[in-house]
Design a protein around this motif. Structure first.
Motif, PDB file in Angstrom:
ATOM      1  N   VAL A   1     -17.118  21.615  57.139  1.00 56.15           N
ATOM      2  CA  VAL A   1     -17.384  20.114  57.485  1.00 56.15           C
ATOM      3  C   VAL A   1     -18.636  19.822  56.809  1.00 56.15           C
ATOM      4  O   VAL A   1     -18.714  18.686  56.210  1.00 56.15           O
ATOM      5  CB  VAL A   1     -17.462  20.165  59.190  1.00 56.15           C
ATOM      6  CG1 VAL A   1     -18.012  18.773  59.371  1.00 56.15           C
ATOM      7  CG2 VAL A   1     -16.070  20.090  59.659  1.00 56.15           C
ATOM      8  N   SER A   2     -19.593  20.723  56.626  1.00 51.66           N
ATOM      9  CA  SER A   2     -20.808  20.379  56.053  1.00 51.66           C
ATOM     10  C   SER A   2     -20.693  20.108  54.476  1.00 51.66           C
ATOM     11  O   SER A   2     -21.364  19.301  54.014  1.00 51.66           O
ATOM     12  CB  SER A   2     -21.953  21.559  55.907  1.00 51.66           C
ATOM     13  OG  SER A   2     -22.182  21.821  57.075  1.00 51.66           O
ATOM     14  N   VAL A   3     -19.468  21.000  53.913  1.00 56.80           N
ATOM     15  CA  VAL A   3     -19.167  20.498  52.572  1.00 56.80           C
ATOM     16  C   VAL A   3     -18.672  19.091  52.511  1.00 56.80           C
ATOM     17  O   VAL A   3     -18.981  18.256  51.426  1.00 56.80           O
ATOM     18  CB  VAL A   3     -18.232  21.648  52.000  1.00 56.80           C
ATOM     19  CG1 VAL A   3     -17.584  21.180  50.513  1.00 56.80           C
ATOM     20  CG2 VAL A   3     -18.916  23.056  52.105  1.00 56.80           C
ATOM     21  N   LEU A   4     -17.870  18.913  53.409  1.00 57.73           N
ATOM     22  CA  LEU A   4     -17.255  17.571  53.419  1.00 57.73           C
ATOM     23  C   LEU A   4     -18.187  16.358  53.695  1.00 57.73           C
ATOM     24  O   LEU A   4     -18.154  15.289  53.093  1.00 57.73           O
ATOM     25  CB  LEU A   4     -16.174  17.388  54.390  1.00 57.73           C
ATOM     26  CG  LEU A   4     -14.962  18.431  54.234  1.00 57.73           C
ATOM     27  CD1 LEU A   4     -14.014  18.096  55.357  1.00 57.73           C
ATOM     28  CD2 LEU A   4     -14.261  18.052  52.999  1.00 57.73           C
ATOM     29  N   ASN A   5     -19.317  16.621  54.605  1.00 58.18           N
ATOM     30  CA  ASN A   5     -20.360  15.716  54.600  1.00 58.18           C
ATOM     31  C   ASN A   5     -21.309  15.356  53.438  1.00 58.18           C
ATOM     32  O   ASN A   5     -21.653  14.297  53.090  1.00 58.18           O
ATOM     33  CB  ASN A   5     -21.169  15.749  55.650  1.00 58.18           C
ATOM     34  CG  ASN A   5     -20.277  15.881  57.029  1.00 58.18           C
ATOM     35  OD1 ASN A   5     -19.649  15.172  57.274  1.00 58.18           O
ATOM     36  ND2 ASN A   5     -20.750  16.544  57.948  1.00 58.18           N
ATOM     37  N   LYS A   6     -21.449  16.589  52.621  1.00 56.15           N
ATOM     38  CA  LYS A   6     -22.285  16.548  51.419  1.00 56.15           C
ATOM     39  C   LYS A   6     -21.618  15.962  50.287  1.00 56.15           C
ATOM     40  O   LYS A   6     -22.078  15.223  49.375  1.00 56.15           O
ATOM     41  CB  LYS A   6     -22.958  17.822  51.068  1.00 56.15           C
ATOM     42  CG  LYS A   6     -23.982  17.676  50.057  1.00 56.15           C
ATOM     43  CD  LYS A   6     -24.405  19.154  50.034  1.00 56.15           C
ATOM     44  CE  LYS A   6     -25.650  19.100  48.765  1.00 56.15           C
ATOM     45  NZ  LYS A   6     -26.626  20.349  48.816  1.00 56.15           N
ATOM     46  N   TYR A   7     -20.518  16.481  50.198  1.00 55.80           N
ATOM     47  CA  TYR A   7     -19.356  16.179  49.017  1.00 55.80           C
ATOM     48  C   TYR A   7     -17.999  15.137  49.262  1.00 55.80           C
ATOM     49  O   TYR A   7     -16.899  15.853  49.590  1.00 55.80           O
ATOM     50  CB  TYR A   7     -18.981  17.184  48.503  1.00 55.80           C
ATOM     51  CG  TYR A   7     -20.091  18.162  47.705  1.00 55.80           C
ATOM     52  CD1 TYR A   7     -20.636  17.596  46.701  1.00 55.80           C
ATOM     53  CD2 TYR A   7     -20.599  19.076  48.290  1.00 55.80           C
ATOM     54  CE1 TYR A   7     -21.817  18.480  46.097  1.00 55.80           C
ATOM     55  CE2 TYR A   7     -21.726  19.927  47.737  1.00 55.80           C
ATOM     56  CZ  TYR A   7     -22.235  19.512  46.831  1.00 55.80           C
ATOM     57  OH  TYR A   7     -23.265  20.349  46.282  1.00 55.80           O
TER      58      TYR A   7
ATOM     59  N   THR B   1     -10.747  10.234  58.333  1.00 55.37           N
ATOM     60  CA  THR B   1     -11.358  11.115  59.232  1.00 55.37           C
ATOM     61  C   THR B   1     -13.076  10.871  58.876  1.00 55.37           C
ATOM     62  O   THR B   1     -13.423  11.101  57.912  1.00 55.37           O
ATOM     63  CB  THR B   1     -11.169  12.303  59.530  1.00 55.37           C
ATOM     64  OG1 THR B   1     -11.312  13.002  57.979  1.00 55.37           O
ATOM     65  CG2 THR B   1      -9.824  12.640  59.968  1.00 55.37           C
ATOM     66  N   LYS B   2     -13.837  10.373  60.060  1.00 48.87           N
ATOM     67  CA  LYS B   2     -15.211   9.887  59.607  1.00 48.87           C
ATOM     68  C   LYS B   2     -16.232  10.870  60.484  1.00 48.87           C
ATOM     69  O   LYS B   2     -17.290  11.357  59.847  1.00 48.87           O
ATOM     70  CB  LYS B   2     -15.540   8.359  60.141  1.00 48.87           C
ATOM     71  CG  LYS B   2     -14.452   7.460  59.248  1.00 48.87           C
ATOM     72  CD  LYS B   2     -15.128   7.268  57.931  1.00 48.87           C
ATOM     73  CE  LYS B   2     -14.043   6.069  57.214  1.00 48.87           C
ATOM     74  NZ  LYS B   2     -13.713   6.288  56.100  1.00 48.87           N
ATOM     75  N   THR B   3     -15.978  11.120  61.587  1.00 52.62           N
ATOM     76  CA  THR B   3     -16.981  12.110  62.192  1.00 52.62           C
ATOM     77  C   THR B   3     -16.724  13.383  62.182  1.00 52.62           C
ATOM     78  O   THR B   3     -15.547  13.966  61.955  1.00 52.62           O
ATOM     79  CB  THR B   3     -16.987  11.680  64.045  1.00 52.62           C
ATOM     80  OG1 THR B   3     -15.690  11.994  64.500  1.00 52.62           O
ATOM     81  CG2 THR B   3     -17.053   9.971  64.278  1.00 52.62           C
ATOM     82  N   ASN B   4     -17.733  14.368  62.604  1.00 51.29           N
ATOM     83  CA  ASN B   4     -17.499  15.767  62.664  1.00 51.29           C
ATOM     84  C   ASN B   4     -16.443  16.097  63.377  1.00 51.29           C
ATOM     85  O   ASN B   4     -15.583  17.172  63.193  1.00 51.29           O
ATOM     86  CB  ASN B   4     -18.733  16.472  62.624  1.00 51.29           C
ATOM     87  CG  ASN B   4     -19.773  16.339  61.475  1.00 51.29           C
ATOM     88  OD1 ASN B   4     -19.426  15.888  60.562  1.00 51.29           O
ATOM     89  ND2 ASN B   4     -20.906  16.898  61.892  1.00 51.29           N
TER      90      ASN B   4
END
Length: 167
Positions: free
Chosen positions: A45-51, A64-67
């Protein structure tokens, strides 16, 4: 890195029972637990948030927006398991040489459209999450081996990916 192939090799070689014993322990005890699979999901999920563009590559719904939403999707579970399995494959295939195993895996990941930055972020967060997890049931020596080997795999894999020719 001195005379040794790597810090991970030093950690592996200094363990009681040698490299094969620690490799077996790493594969069975450390990588195949529900705790590590949960750490993997959070790292992914950190990958998806950064990229955010990585959602397309990993087939994660862009709505999907939130963790919490991301963590609950089958696509995130599948993709995080796949990334963790790439790390497992490197350990299984290393035979004392992480460089060769990482090079082979780097080529495979590049063909899938996965970027070195994704792996770097995933690996860093996999280690960071293990240090902060309340569910971490690793002994001090296991945690040291986990962090050292995970960091080493991440570094070797991202270096190999960065050195591949651009398509």
């Amino acid at each position: 890195m001195g005379c040794s192939n790597s810090k991970a090799a030093d950690t592996l070689n200094s363990a009681d029972g040698g490299i094969e014993s620690l490799k077996e322990n790493f594969l069975q005890r450390l990588l195949n637990t529900d705790t590590v699979k949960e750490l993997s999901k959070n790292a992914f999920v950190s990958v998806l948030n950064k990229y955010p563009e990585a959602k397309k590559i990993f087939n994660v719904p862009e709505t999907t927006k939130t963790n919490a939403e991301l963590l609950g999707t089958r696509e995130v579970q599948t993709a995080s398991n796949n990334l963790l399995n790439h790390y497992i494959d490197i350990v299984k295939n290393a035979n004392g040489d992480l460089n060769t195993a990482a090079q082979s895996k780097a080529e495979e990941l590049k063909e899938l459209g996965i970027k070195a930055g994704y792996i770097k972020t995933y690996g860093e967060n996999l280690v960071r999450n293990s240090a902060t997890s309340a569910d971490n049931q690793l002994s001090a020596s296991e945690e040291t081996a986990w962090k050292t080997l995970t960091n080493e795999i991440t570094n070797k894999l991202t270096t190999a990916m960065d050195n591949l020719p651009n398509s």
